[in-house]
Write a protein that holds these residues in place. Structure first.
Motif, PDB file in Angstrom:
ATOM      1  N   GLY A   1       0.071 -15.751   3.434  1.00  0.00           N
ATOM      2  CA  GLY A   1      -0.802 -16.715   4.088  1.00  0.00           C
ATOM      3  C   GLY A   1      -2.190 -16.183   4.430  1.00  0.00           C
ATOM      4  N   VAL A   2      -2.565 -15.063   3.818  1.00  0.00           N
ATOM      5  CA  VAL A   2      -3.903 -14.484   4.037  1.00  0.00           C
ATOM      6  C   VAL A   2      -4.492 -14.131   2.681  1.00  0.00           C
ATOM      7  CG1 VAL A   2      -3.324 -13.548   6.318  1.00  0.00           C
ATOM      8  CG2 VAL A   2      -2.975 -12.131   4.295  1.00  0.00           C
ATOM      9  N   PRO A   3      -5.816 -13.976   2.603  1.00  0.00           N
ATOM     10  CA  PRO A   3      -6.406 -13.536   1.335  1.00  0.00           C
ATOM     11  C   PRO A   3      -5.785 -12.218   0.877  1.00  0.00           C
ATOM     12  CG  PRO A   3      -8.106 -14.257   2.854  1.00  0.00           C
ATOM     13  CD  PRO A   3      -6.814 -14.222   3.632  1.00  0.00           C
ATOM     14  N   HIS A   4      -5.811 -11.979  -0.408  1.00  0.00           N
ATOM     15  CA  HIS A   4      -5.179 -10.794  -0.996  1.00  0.00           C
ATOM     16  C   HIS A   4      -6.063  -9.564  -0.755  1.00  0.00           C
ATOM     17  CE1 HIS A   4      -2.825  -8.253  -3.531  1.00  0.00           C
ATOM     18  NE2 HIS A   4      -2.079  -9.266  -3.960  1.00  0.00           N
ATOM     19  N   TRP A   5      -6.078  -9.114   0.503  1.00  0.00           N
ATOM     20  CA  TRP A   5      -6.897  -7.964   0.874  1.00  0.00           C
ATOM     21  C   TRP A   5      -6.409  -6.683   0.206  1.00  0.00           C
ATOM     22  CZ3 TRP A   5      -4.767  -3.762   3.182  1.00  0.00           C
ATOM     23  CH2 TRP A   5      -3.522  -3.924   3.794  1.00  0.00           C
ATOM     24  N   GLN A   6      -5.117  -6.623  -0.160  1.00  0.00           N
ATOM     25  CA  GLN A   6      -4.577  -5.421  -0.780  1.00  0.00           C
ATOM     26  C   GLN A   6      -5.261  -5.136  -2.122  1.00  0.00           C
ATOM     27  OE1 GLN A   6      -2.758  -7.929   0.513  1.00  0.00           O
ATOM     28  NE2 GLN A   6      -1.205  -7.086   1.877  1.00  0.00           N
ATOM     29  N   SER A   7      -5.533  -6.190  -2.902  1.00  0.00           N
ATOM     30  CA  SER A   7      -6.204  -5.972  -4.188  1.00  0.00           C
ATOM     31  C   SER A   7      -7.628  -5.474  -3.967  1.00  0.00           C
ATOM     32  CB  SER A   7      -6.176  -7.237  -5.052  1.00  0.00           C
ATOM     33  OG  SER A   7      -6.861  -8.293  -4.419  1.00  0.00           O
ATOM     34  N   GLU A   8      -8.270  -5.949  -2.908  1.00  0.00           N
ATOM     35  CA  GLU A   8      -9.613  -5.446  -2.577  1.00  0.00           C
ATOM     36  C   GLU A   8      -9.542  -3.973  -2.183  1.00  0.00           C
ATOM     37  OE1 GLU A   8     -13.297  -6.234   0.535  1.00  0.00           O
ATOM     38  OE2 GLU A   8     -11.690  -7.710   0.427  1.00  0.00           O
ATOM     39  N   ALA A   9      -8.530  -3.602  -1.408  1.00  0.00           N
ATOM     40  CA  ALA A   9      -8.358  -2.199  -1.013  1.00  0.00           C
ATOM     41  C   ALA A   9      -8.121  -1.317  -2.235  1.00  0.00           C
ATOM     42  CB  ALA A   9      -7.215  -2.062  -0.020  1.00  0.00           C
ATOM     43  N   VAL A  10      -7.294  -1.781  -3.168  1.00  0.00           N
ATOM     44  CA  VAL A  10      -7.022  -1.020  -4.387  1.00  0.00           C
ATOM     45  C   VAL A  10      -8.310  -0.850  -5.192  1.00  0.00           C
ATOM     46  CG1 VAL A  10      -5.807  -1.079  -6.614  1.00  0.00           C
ATOM     47  CG2 VAL A  10      -4.572  -1.594  -4.490  1.00  0.00           C
ATOM     48  N   ALA A  11      -9.124  -1.900  -5.280  1.00  0.00           N
ATOM     49  CA  ALA A  11     -10.394  -1.798  -5.993  1.00  0.00           C
ATOM     50  C   ALA A  11     -11.331  -0.782  -5.319  1.00  0.00           C
ATOM     51  CB  ALA A  11     -11.066  -3.166  -6.077  1.00  0.00           C
ATOM     52  N   LEU A  12     -11.365  -0.787  -3.990  1.00  0.00           N
ATOM     53  CA  LEU A  12     -12.195   0.186  -3.261  1.00  0.00           C
ATOM     54  C   LEU A  12     -11.685   1.612  -3.496  1.00  0.00           C
ATOM     55  CD1 LEU A  12     -12.564  -1.806   0.076  1.00  0.00           C
ATOM     56  CD2 LEU A  12     -14.455  -1.186  -1.465  1.00  0.00           C
ATOM     57  N   LEU A  13     -10.384   1.793  -3.493  1.00  0.00           N
ATOM     58  CA  LEU A  13      -9.815   3.118  -3.758  1.00  0.00           C
ATOM     59  C   LEU A  13     -10.145   3.582  -5.176  1.00  0.00           C
ATOM     60  CD1 LEU A  13      -6.398   2.478  -2.027  1.00  0.00           C
ATOM     61  CD2 LEU A  13      -8.035   4.261  -1.359  1.00  0.00           C
ATOM     62  N   ALA A  14     -10.024   2.687  -6.144  1.00  0.00           N
ATOM     63  CA  ALA A  14     -10.341   3.032  -7.531  1.00  0.00           C
ATOM     64  C   ALA A  14     -11.811   3.395  -7.674  1.00  0.00           C
ATOM     65  CB  ALA A  14      -9.979   1.876  -8.463  1.00  0.00           C
ATOM     66  N   ALA A  15     -12.679   2.617  -7.034  1.00  0.00           N
ATOM     67  CA  ALA A  15     -14.123   2.896  -7.104  1.00  0.00           C
ATOM     68  C   ALA A  15     -14.464   4.248  -6.486  1.00  0.00           C
ATOM     69  CB  ALA A  15     -14.906   1.787  -6.411  1.00  0.00           C
ATOM     70  N   ALA A  16     -13.668   4.668  -5.514  1.00  0.00           N
ATOM     71  CA  ALA A  16     -13.897   5.963  -4.857  1.00  0.00           C
ATOM     72  C   ALA A  16     -13.271   7.117  -5.638  1.00  0.00           C
ATOM     73  CB  ALA A  16     -13.342   5.933  -3.434  1.00  0.00           C
ATOM     74  N   GLY A  17     -12.545   6.807  -6.710  1.00  0.00           N
ATOM     75  CA  GLY A  17     -11.945   7.845  -7.533  1.00  0.00           C
ATOM     76  C   GLY A  17     -10.596   8.352  -7.033  1.00  0.00           C
ATOM     77  N   PHE A  18      -9.918   7.567  -6.203  1.00  0.00           N
ATOM     78  CA  PHE A  18      -8.608   7.973  -5.693  1.00  0.00           C
ATOM     79  C   PHE A  18      -7.629   8.079  -6.852  1.00  0.00           C
ATOM     80  CE2 PHE A  18      -4.447   6.790  -3.702  1.00  0.00           C
ATOM     81  CZ  PHE A  18      -4.319   7.902  -2.889  1.00  0.00           C
ATOM     82  N   THR A  19      -6.933   9.206  -6.943  1.00  0.00           N
ATOM     83  CA  THR A  19      -5.999   9.425  -8.051  1.00  0.00           C
ATOM     84  C   THR A  19      -4.545   9.521  -7.597  1.00  0.00           C
ATOM     85  OG1 THR A  19      -6.328  11.815  -7.892  1.00  0.00           O
ATOM     86  CG2 THR A  19      -7.734  10.595  -9.458  1.00  0.00           C
ATOM     87  N   GLY A  20      -4.275   9.235  -6.337  1.00  0.00           N
ATOM     88  CA  GLY A  20      -2.918   9.314  -5.806  1.00  0.00           C
ATOM     89  C   GLY A  20      -2.145   8.033  -6.052  1.00  0.00           C
ATOM     90  N   THR A  21      -1.162   7.807  -5.186  1.00  0.00           N
ATOM     91  CA  THR A  21      -0.278   6.643  -5.289  1.00  0.00           C
ATOM     92  C   THR A  21      -0.592   5.659  -4.178  1.00  0.00           C
ATOM     93  OG1 THR A  21       1.486   8.014  -6.211  1.00  0.00           O
ATOM     94  CG2 THR A  21       2.133   5.882  -5.296  1.00  0.00           C
ATOM     95  N   VAL A  22      -0.679   4.384  -4.533  1.00  0.00           N
ATOM     96  CA  VAL A  22      -0.878   3.306  -3.570  1.00  0.00           C
ATOM     97  C   VAL A  22       0.389   2.457  -3.576  1.00  0.00           C
ATOM     98  CG1 VAL A  22      -2.222   1.263  -2.971  1.00  0.00           C
ATOM     99  CG2 VAL A  22      -3.361   3.256  -3.973  1.00  0.00           C
ATOM    100  N   LEU A  23       0.922   2.221  -2.375  1.00  0.00           N
ATOM    101  CA  LEU A  23       2.092   1.358  -2.231  1.00  0.00           C
ATOM    102  C   LEU A  23       1.663   0.100  -1.499  1.00  0.00           C
ATOM    103  CD1 LEU A  23       3.140   4.508  -1.862  1.00  0.00           C
ATOM    104  CD2 LEU A  23       5.304   3.300  -1.706  1.00  0.00           C
ATOM    105  N   SER A  24       1.979  -1.043  -2.089  1.00  0.00           N
ATOM    106  CA  SER A  24       1.644  -2.321  -1.474  1.00  0.00           C
ATOM    107  C   SER A  24       2.890  -3.184  -1.389  1.00  0.00           C
ATOM    108  CB  SER A  24       0.582  -3.060  -2.277  1.00  0.00           C
ATOM    109  OG  SER A  24       0.344  -4.338  -1.712  1.00  0.00           O
ATOM    110  N   PRO A  25       3.192  -3.699  -0.188  1.00  0.00           N
ATOM    111  CA  PRO A  25       4.363  -4.563  -0.059  1.00  0.00           C
ATOM    112  C   PRO A  25       4.145  -5.957  -0.635  1.00  0.00           C
ATOM    113  CG  PRO A  25       3.219  -4.438   2.024  1.00  0.00           C
ATOM    114  CD  PRO A  25       2.522  -3.489   1.085  1.00  0.00           C
ATOM    115  N   ARG A  26       2.918  -6.255  -1.031  1.00  0.00           N
ATOM    116  CA  ARG A  26       2.608  -7.598  -1.540  1.00  0.00           C
ATOM    117  C   ARG A  26       2.678  -7.602  -3.060  1.00  0.00           C
ATOM    118  NH1 ARG A  26      -2.545 -10.992   0.531  1.00  0.00           N
ATOM    119  NH2 ARG A  26      -1.741 -13.053   0.010  1.00  0.00           N
ATOM    120  N   PRO A  27       3.674  -8.288  -3.621  1.00  0.00           N
ATOM    121  CA  PRO A  27       3.802  -8.295  -5.077  1.00  0.00           C
ATOM    122  C   PRO A  27       2.669  -9.062  -5.752  1.00  0.00           C
ATOM    123  CG  PRO A  27       5.612  -9.521  -4.037  1.00  0.00           C
ATOM    124  CD  PRO A  27       4.718  -9.032  -2.957  1.00  0.00           C
ATOM    125  N   THR A  28       2.279  -8.564  -6.921  1.00  0.00           N
ATOM    126  CA  THR A  28       1.222  -9.223  -7.691  1.00  0.00           C
ATOM    127  C   THR A  28       1.790  -9.983  -8.891  1.00  0.00           C
ATOM    128  OG1 THR A  28       0.875  -7.208  -8.988  1.00  0.00           O
ATOM    129  CG2 THR A  28      -0.532  -7.527  -7.041  1.00  0.00           C
TER     130      THR A  28
END
Length: 166
Positions: free
Chosen positions: A26-53
Motif C-alpha cells: 500500500g505504499v510506493p515501491h521505495w525498495q526499488s528506488e533504494a536498490v537503484a541508489l545502491l547500484a548507482a553507488a557501486g554496492f556489490t554486496g547482497t540486498v534483501l527485500s521482503p517485497r516481491p517484484t
C-alpha cells in the motif's frame, strides 16, 4: 549486486548484506528506488527485500511468523529501515541483539513531512537517543553504505534496562 526476495534463500557470504525494512504494502515501491541508489553507488554486496517484484507473488510471504523476514534479518550486516511503522520493531531488534557480524547495525530514515514519521522520529529520539535518523531515502542509503564500509556499528547500544517488578 546480489538481490534476494521471498521465497529465495539467503546464505551469507564474505560480502556485505543489507536488509530493506519498512512498509511494503500500500505504499510506493521505495525498495526499488533504494536498490537503484545502491547500484548507482557501486554496492556489490547482497540486498534483501521482503517485497516481491515478480508478478503474482504473494506480497505477504515474508511476514509469516518465524518466516523469511525473521530468519534473514538476523543474518544481515545492516538493516535499513525506511519510514518504519512505529519505533517498537527497531527497539526490539536492538534489545534482542538480532544481528550478525556487525551486531546492532541499524540505519533509519523517516520522512519529516509525514506526521506519523515525525512521531516515530520523536519516539526513537527518546528510546534510542544515539541512533541518528535520516530524512530522505537517499541519505538513509548513504548512511547504510557508510555503516557497511566501516564494518562496525557506529553506536553501541546500551544494555537493556531491567524492567521493575510490579
Amino acid at each position: 549486486m546480489r538481490y534476494i526476495e521471498p521465497p529465495q534463500e539467503f546464505t551469507p557470504d564474505a560480502g556485505p548484506s543489507l536488509y530493506l525494512a519498512g512498509p511494503s504494502i500500500g505504499v510506493p515501491h521505495w525498495q526499488s528506488e533504494a536498490v537503484a541508489l545502491l547500484a548507482a553507488a557501486g554496492f556489490t554486496g547482497t540486498v534483501l527485500s521482503p517485497r516481491p517484484t515478480r508478478p503474482g507473488a504473494d506480497p505477504f510471504l515474508a511476514w509469516a511468523p518465524f518466516g523469511w523476514q525473521d530468519h534473514n534479518i538476523r543474518h544481515t550486516d545492516c538493516v535499513l529501515f525506511w519510514m518504519p511503522i512505529g519505533a517498537q520493531r527497531i527497539q526490539d531488534l536492538y534489545e534482542s541483539h538480532l544481528f550478525g557480524r556487525t551486531a546492532g547495525t541499524v540505519v533509519v530514515g523517516c520522512d519529516p513531512d509525514d506526521p506519523d514519521q515525525a512521531s516515530t522520529r520523536n519516539t526513537l529520539g527518546a528510546v534510542l537517543p544515539w541512533l541518528p535518523v535520516e530524512s530522505t531515502l537517499a541519505d538513509t542509503v548513504t548512511a547504510a553504505l557508510a555503516q557497511l564500509s566501516a564494518g562496525i556499528a557506529t553506536h553501541t547500544p546500551p544494555e537493556p534496562r531491567a524492567r521493575p517488578h510490579t
